[in-house]
Design an enzyme around this catalytic site. Structure first.
Site, short mmCIF file in Angstrom:
data_model
loop_
_atom_site.label_atom_id
_atom_site.label_comp_id
_atom_site.label_asym_id
_atom_site.label_seq_id
_atom_site.Cartn_x
_atom_site.Cartn_y
_atom_site.Cartn_z
N MET A 113 0.91 -1.17 -0.20
CA MET A 113 0.00 -0.09 0.13
C MET A 113 1.14 1.13 0.02
O MET A 113 0.87 2.15 1.06
CB MET A 113 -0.80 0.04 1.05
CG MET A 113 -2.05 1.05 1.10
SD MET A 113 -2.81 1.30 -0.42
CE MET A 113 -3.71 -0.29 -0.64
N GLY A 114 1.71 1.37 -0.89
CA GLY A 114 2.61 2.74 -1.28
C GLY A 114 1.62 3.48 -2.06
O GLY A 114 0.56 3.34 -2.25
N ARG A 115 2.42 4.43 -2.97
CA ARG A 115 1.56 5.29 -3.81
C ARG A 115 0.83 4.68 -4.62
O ARG A 115 -0.35 5.17 -5.10
CB ARG A 115 2.57 6.38 -4.54
CG ARG A 115 3.22 7.26 -3.52
CD ARG A 115 4.37 8.03 -4.37
NE ARG A 115 5.13 8.92 -3.44
CZ ARG A 115 6.25 8.22 -3.10
NH1 ARG A 115 6.64 7.00 -3.59
NH2 ARG A 115 7.14 8.99 -2.29
N ILE A 116 1.42 3.68 -5.39
CA ILE A 116 0.78 2.87 -6.78
C ILE A 116 -0.68 2.32 -5.93
O ILE A 116 -1.48 2.15 -6.63
CB ILE A 116 1.68 2.38 -7.45
CG1 ILE A 116 2.59 3.37 -7.74
CG2 ILE A 116 0.99 1.53 -8.73
CD1 ILE A 116 4.06 2.60 -8.76
N THR A 140 2.54 -5.32 -11.76
CA THR A 140 3.30 -4.43 -12.37
C THR A 140 4.37 -3.67 -11.56
O THR A 140 5.02 -2.80 -11.71
CB THR A 140 2.34 -3.25 -12.35
OG1 THR A 140 1.73 -2.95 -11.45
CG2 THR A 140 1.28 -3.63 -13.62
N SER A 141 4.87 -4.54 -10.30
CA SER A 141 5.94 -3.94 -9.56
C SER A 141 7.40 -4.42 -10.27
O SER A 141 7.92 -3.63 -11.12
CB SER A 141 5.66 -4.41 -8.24
OG SER A 141 6.01 -5.84 -7.94
N ARG A 142 7.79 -5.55 -9.86
CA ARG A 142 9.13 -6.37 -10.42
C ARG A 142 8.79 -7.56 -10.50
O ARG A 142 8.17 -8.38 -9.61
CB ARG A 142 10.19 -5.85 -9.43
CG ARG A 142 10.71 -4.44 -9.30
CD ARG A 142 11.34 -4.13 -10.56
NE ARG A 142 12.06 -2.84 -10.67
CZ ARG A 142 11.29 -1.74 -11.02
NH1 ARG A 142 10.04 -1.69 -11.64
NH2 ARG A 142 12.01 -0.43 -11.02
N GLU A 172 13.98 -9.71 -17.16
CA GLU A 172 13.53 -8.92 -18.64
C GLU A 172 14.83 -8.75 -19.48
O GLU A 172 16.11 -8.77 -18.96
CB GLU A 172 13.24 -7.40 -18.16
CG GLU A 172 11.55 -7.90 -17.38
CD GLU A 172 11.23 -6.41 -16.75
OE1 GLU A 172 11.83 -5.43 -17.15
OE2 GLU A 172 10.27 -6.47 -15.89
N HIS A 217 6.96 -4.22 -20.06
CA HIS A 217 7.32 -3.20 -18.72
C HIS A 217 6.78 -1.68 -19.20
O HIS A 217 7.74 -0.74 -19.37
CB HIS A 217 8.72 -3.23 -18.44
CG HIS A 217 9.11 -2.65 -17.04
ND1 HIS A 217 9.94 -3.11 -16.17
CD2 HIS A 217 8.33 -1.84 -16.38
CE1 HIS A 217 9.95 -2.72 -15.25
NE2 HIS A 217 8.99 -1.65 -15.20
#
Ligand code: DGY
Length: 329
Positions: free
Chosen positions: A155-158, A237-239, A268, A286
């Site tokens: 639960m960060g900004r994104i 969508t993180s890593r 990647e 990405h």
């Protein structure tokens, strides 16, 4: 005064390159693919500022090859590509680009929620193949998004931006993070805290927004996927390394979860071959922050961070603040 020498590991949107070129002696890797390790080792020998991307490993060996380096200004919010401890040990400030990509990345994560729930990739492939035989009541049925439960991991900004979107779709929202919000903040945001296991068991959609650290590597593996509903959809969508790709491919193939949407991968640009064969996964290269506006804003922010440190000013987005202690602001 001579302009400082800055090395850019990849081309940036033109406004950001121009901004930097006006203020620094700029060298840029202009090749199509990633800069090779060998070329990067050579390039940093004379660089005072380095602007890497997620694709460039900046470790102690590279730092040792860069005797004049005074700042590593990452082009990206995630900085798992940089050994920040090694940088701190050398007094090297490291910066990132938070804030400017929040909404754009959440838009892309939402795109993956919708594309995987409504089978957009499969539908597109069918139409292009020329094998579509016309409308059928039971053709390519997907899942509703509105009214379902979204589980947000991180639960960060994104993560918070995802919750805002989910509210617009009338979803129930669960979240898990190492830090729990206050009860009031949870109420205002309309979210409930859950343990990792609880969130995986109860969510229809699980969207991953944690940074990659030693603790989050393979946070979602075979055991976690087994906890999810057979109808559930996983979006990352993180890593890439936060999700065990082989375990995910097996879960998707075996119908242990319904679908997935991935924008990031463990190695990647390589993608687990088993994933590429599956219809029930949407694969993107990405693109989280890839809008003209956002990639330009990221470039300008990375440039400002880099130039501030080179001018002896505290960069706005310093991630290893210990390197600035005792220096003038
Ligand atoms: C970020 O900013 O972390 C994006 O994933 C691009 O690297």
């Amino acid at each position: 005064m001579a302009k400082p020498k800055v090395f850019l590991c990849a081309r940036l949107p033109v406004a950001a390159e121009e901004f930097l070129a006006d203020r620094a002696r700029l060298e840029i890797h202009r090749g199509k693919g990633y800069i090779s390790r060998r070329a990067l080792m050579l390039a940093v020998r004379t660089a005072e500022g380095l602007i890497p991307t997620v694709a460039n490993l900046v470790d102690s060996e590279l730092m040792d090859a860069a005797p004049r380096l005074r700042v590593i200004a990452n082009y990206g919010v995630g900085y798992d590509n940089i050994d920040t401890d090694a940088a701190a040990a050398r007094g090297l400030p490291v910066t990132n680009t938070p804030g400017v990509l929040t909404e754009t990345t959440a838009d892309l994560a939402w795109t993956l929620v919708m594309a995987s729930a409504r089978r957009v990739g499969e539908g597109d492939r069918l139409v292009r193949s020329g094998r579509w035989e016309g409308w059928q009541p039971t053709q390519m049925l997907g899942q509703d998004i509105h009214g379902r439960t979204l589980g947000i991991l991180g639960m960060g900004r994104i993560g918070a931006a995802m919750a805002r979107r989910a509210r617009g779709f009338g979803m129930k929202i669960l979240y898990h993070d190492i830090k729990r919000l206050s009860v009031r903040a949870e109420r205002v945001a309309g979210m409930r805290y859950a343990s990792l296991q609880g969130l995986l068991k109860r969510s229809d959609f699980v969207s991953v927004h944690t940074p990659l650290t030693g603790n989050t590597h393979h946070l979602i593996g075979a055991g976690e996927l087994r906890l999810m509903k057979p109808t559930a959809i996983l979006v990352n969508t993180s890593r890439g390394p936060v999700v065990d790709e082989k375990a995910l491919a097996a879960a998707l193939k075996g119908g242990r979860i319904a679908a997935a949407g991935l924008d990031v991968f463990e190695r990647e640009p390589a993608v687990e071959p088993a994933l590429r064969k599956l219809e029930n996964v949407v694969l993107l290269p990405h693109l989280g922050s890839a809008s003209v506006e956002t990639r330009t804003a990221m470039g300008l922010l990375a440039a400002k961070n880099c130039l501030a440190a080179l001018a002896g000013r505290k960069p706005p987005n310093l991630v290893n603040s210990e390197t600035w202690r005792g220096r003038r602001k």
